[in-house]
Design a protein around this motif. Structure first.
Motif, PDB file in Angstrom:
ATOM      1  N   VAL A 206     -31.492  -1.403 -20.276  1.00  0.00           N
ATOM      2  CA  VAL A 206     -30.606  -2.435 -20.811  1.00  0.00           C
ATOM      3  C   VAL A 206     -29.419  -2.660 -19.880  1.00  0.00           C
ATOM      4  CG1 VAL A 206     -29.132  -3.084 -22.754  1.00  0.00           C
ATOM      5  CG2 VAL A 206     -31.318  -1.934 -23.176  1.00  0.00           C
ATOM      6  N   SER A 207     -28.888  -1.574 -19.326  1.00  0.00           N
ATOM      7  CA  SER A 207     -27.748  -1.701 -18.418  1.00  0.00           C
ATOM      8  C   SER A 207     -28.125  -2.461 -17.150  1.00  0.00           C
ATOM      9  CB  SER A 207     -27.216  -0.302 -18.056  1.00  0.00           C
ATOM     10  OG  SER A 207     -28.239   0.483 -17.447  1.00  0.00           O
ATOM     11  N   GLU A 208     -29.345  -2.223 -16.636  1.00  0.00           N
ATOM     12  CA  GLU A 208     -29.788  -2.934 -15.438  1.00  0.00           C
ATOM     13  C   GLU A 208     -29.962  -4.426 -15.712  1.00  0.00           C
ATOM     14  OE1 GLU A 208     -33.360  -1.028 -14.281  1.00  0.00           O
ATOM     15  OE2 GLU A 208     -32.378   0.754 -13.477  1.00  0.00           O
ATOM     16  N   VAL A 209     -30.523  -4.737 -16.890  1.00  0.00           N
ATOM     17  CA  VAL A 209     -30.709  -6.144 -17.255  1.00  0.00           C
ATOM     18  C   VAL A 209     -29.370  -6.848 -17.403  1.00  0.00           C
ATOM     19  CG1 VAL A 209     -31.575  -7.700 -19.041  1.00  0.00           C
ATOM     20  CG2 VAL A 209     -32.933  -5.724 -18.352  1.00  0.00           C
ATOM     21  N   GLY A 210     -28.428  -6.224 -18.098  1.00  0.00           N
ATOM     22  CA  GLY A 210     -27.115  -6.829 -18.280  1.00  0.00           C
ATOM     23  C   GLY A 210     -26.376  -7.022 -16.969  1.00  0.00           C
ATOM     24  N   ARG A 211     -26.470  -6.033 -16.079  1.00  0.00           N
ATOM     25  CA  ARG A 211     -25.791  -6.149 -14.788  1.00  0.00           C
ATOM     26  C   ARG A 211     -26.415  -7.256 -13.928  1.00  0.00           C
ATOM     27  NH1 ARG A 211     -25.736  -1.223 -13.920  1.00  0.00           N
ATOM     28  NH2 ARG A 211     -27.722  -0.998 -12.815  1.00  0.00           N
ATOM     29  N   GLY A 212     -27.745  -7.333 -13.928  1.00  0.00           N
ATOM     30  CA  GLY A 212     -28.417  -8.378 -13.152  1.00  0.00           C
ATOM     31  C   GLY A 212     -28.123  -9.773 -13.671  1.00  0.00           C
ATOM     32  N   ARG A 213     -28.112  -9.936 -14.997  1.00  0.00           N
ATOM     33  CA  ARG A 213     -27.834 -11.249 -15.581  1.00  0.00           C
ATOM     34  C   ARG A 213     -26.395 -11.676 -15.304  1.00  0.00           C
ATOM     35  NH1 ARG A 213     -29.804 -11.368 -21.719  1.00  0.00           N
ATOM     36  NH2 ARG A 213     -29.034 -13.507 -21.465  1.00  0.00           N
ATOM     37  N   ALA A 214     -25.450 -10.733 -15.344  1.00  0.00           N
ATOM     38  CA  ALA A 214     -24.047 -11.070 -15.082  1.00  0.00           C
ATOM     39  C   ALA A 214     -23.851 -11.510 -13.635  1.00  0.00           C
ATOM     40  CB  ALA A 214     -23.161  -9.869 -15.404  1.00  0.00           C
ATOM     41  N   ARG A 215     -24.474 -10.807 -12.704  1.00  0.00           N
ATOM     42  CA  ARG A 215     -24.330 -11.167 -11.286  1.00  0.00           C
ATOM     43  C   ARG A 215     -25.002 -12.500 -10.987  1.00  0.00           C
ATOM     44  NH1 ARG A 215     -25.540  -5.213  -8.506  1.00  0.00           N
ATOM     45  NH2 ARG A 215     -23.554  -4.235  -9.133  1.00  0.00           N
ATOM     46  N   PHE A 216     -26.096 -12.783 -11.680  1.00  0.00           N
ATOM     47  CA  PHE A 216     -26.776 -14.064 -11.492  1.00  0.00           C
ATOM     48  C   PHE A 216     -25.926 -15.205 -12.043  1.00  0.00           C
ATOM     49  CE2 PHE A 216     -29.812 -17.289 -13.159  1.00  0.00           C
ATOM     50  CZ  PHE A 216     -30.344 -17.704 -11.940  1.00  0.00           C
ATOM     51  N   LEU A 217     -25.300 -15.004 -13.204  1.00  0.00           N
ATOM     52  CA  LEU A 217     -24.456 -16.031 -13.805  1.00  0.00           C
ATOM     53  C   LEU A 217     -23.235 -16.327 -12.940  1.00  0.00           C
ATOM     54  CD1 LEU A 217     -23.606 -17.874 -16.176  1.00  0.00           C
ATOM     55  CD2 LEU A 217     -22.616 -15.856 -17.278  1.00  0.00           C
ATOM     56  N   GLN A 218     -22.669 -15.286 -12.351  1.00  0.00           N
ATOM     57  CA  GLN A 218     -21.477 -15.450 -11.523  1.00  0.00           C
ATOM     58  C   GLN A 218     -21.795 -15.992 -10.133  1.00  0.00           C
ATOM     59  OE1 GLN A 218     -19.958 -11.470 -11.540  1.00  0.00           O
ATOM     60  NE2 GLN A 218     -19.458 -11.506 -13.733  1.00  0.00           N
ATOM     61  N   GLY A 219     -23.073 -16.067  -9.777  1.00  0.00           N
ATOM     62  CA  GLY A 219     -23.444 -16.557  -8.456  1.00  0.00           C
ATOM     63  C   GLY A 219     -23.449 -15.491  -7.387  1.00  0.00           C
TER      64      GLY A 219
END
Length: 317
Positions: A219-232
């Motif tokens: 879950v932590s990996e998914v959340g971190r990846g989605r946040a970095r993708f959203l921020q560009g």
């Protein structure tokens, strides 16, 4: 009248089991073949909700089908006066009724049915054709140009390699050259995901600019990846089909969608396209990159081969 819901395999008239559970019951600790004699007299096989099994691991179903109706190795309390002649002659599979029920038709389901449905009474397939007005593309609400690109392929076994080669030679160089951000790549098969991820890791530039969301990630990996993708901070997001099936993630920040293959479930197509948005929050990138990304319109590229006709029908009718 007493009723017992659970009994030994050899004393049961009906076996209700998952493919993995039955595989574990017929294998020992070393995953070698164990006791399968109780499967020798199966007369009716019902694979219910096969589409869901397809999202798990269809190889388990194939393994179980392979173990059905073999000659027993031991006489475990058998009353030989009740054994039919065709069982003694090893023709039990010719008298077994095989029923496969699924929401949609798939080459894996059809191949397994054709291979293991050996009944002498013949075979019958019932499939519903999708009219144009009921195709899932009608549920796309986002205004986006959708391009369907056919990939040349010589055989069904080579379609995964053909897609990977097309991605490596054509799509990835364009993504690197244009520095396109907010690109979501949907990959239905986990094996294709592994191949695409390896291609990205071997590229000196792409290896630093992508994240991934899979069904096996924490879950932590998914959340971190989605946040970095959203921020560009990560230009590309790899998203597997089974992750969407089990988790139904809503990937924010996606502006460009590349479908490595059409989804098995038709409702996934509008769900993914409706995630796209022209307004995405920028990140920590340079001003030049931000201007290039603002000018690029929302886009969708769908890759398919000639063996994806059934998936294509569910999407476009």
């Amino acid at each position: 009248v007493g009723m017992k819901f659970f009994s030994d395999f050899y004393q049961s008239d009906i076996i209700v089991a998952s493919p993995l559970g039955l595989k574990m019951a017929t294998s020992d600790e070393n995953e070698e073949e164990g006791d399968i004699d109780f499967l020798s007299s199966i007369e009716v096989v019902l694979a219910h909700e096969s589409d869901v099994m397809l999202m798990q691991n269809w190889d388990h179903v194939v393994d179980i089908m392979e173990k059905l109706n073999h000659q027993p190795k031991k006489s475990t309390g058998i009353d030989f006066s009740r054994v039919r002649n065709y069982l003694l002659s090893g023709q039990a599979a010719r008298w077994r009724q095989t029923i496969v029920v699924s929401r949609f038709s798939d080459p894996h389901l059809v191949s397994t049915f054709n291979r293991y449905a050996k009944v002498i009474a013949g075979k019958m397939k019932i499939r519903r054709k999708i009219p144009n007005d009921e195709a899932s593309i009608c549920n796309v609400l986002t205004k986006v140009r959708q391009v369907f690109q056919r990939v040349s392929c010589d055989s069904i076994a080579m379609q995964g390699d053909s897609r990977v080669k097309y991605f490596k030679d054509t799509i990835l160089p364009q993504l690197i050259r244009s520095k396109q951000k907010h690109t979501l790549i949907y990959i239905p098969s986990y094996f294709d995901f592994i191949a695409v991820r390896n291609v990205m890791l071997k590229n000196e530039i792409a290896t630093h600019h992508f994240a991934s969301v899979t069904e096996y990630a924490r879950v932590s990996e998914v959340g971190r990846g989605r946040a970095r993708f959203l921020q560009g901070r990560k230009r590309i997001m790899l998203y597997t089909g089974r992750a969407h099936f089990f988790m139904r993630h809503h990937i924010k920040g996606a502006k460009h969608l590349i479908m490595f293959g059409l989804p098995e479930y038709p409702e996934f197509y509008p769900e993914l396209l409706n995630m796209l948005s022209e307004k995405v929050s920028g990140g920590n990138g340079s001003d030049d990159d931000e201007m290039l990304d603002i000018d690029s319109p929302v886009s969708c590229l769908n890759l398919f081969t000639k063996y994806d006709a059934q998936c294509l029908e569910r999407v476009v009718g």
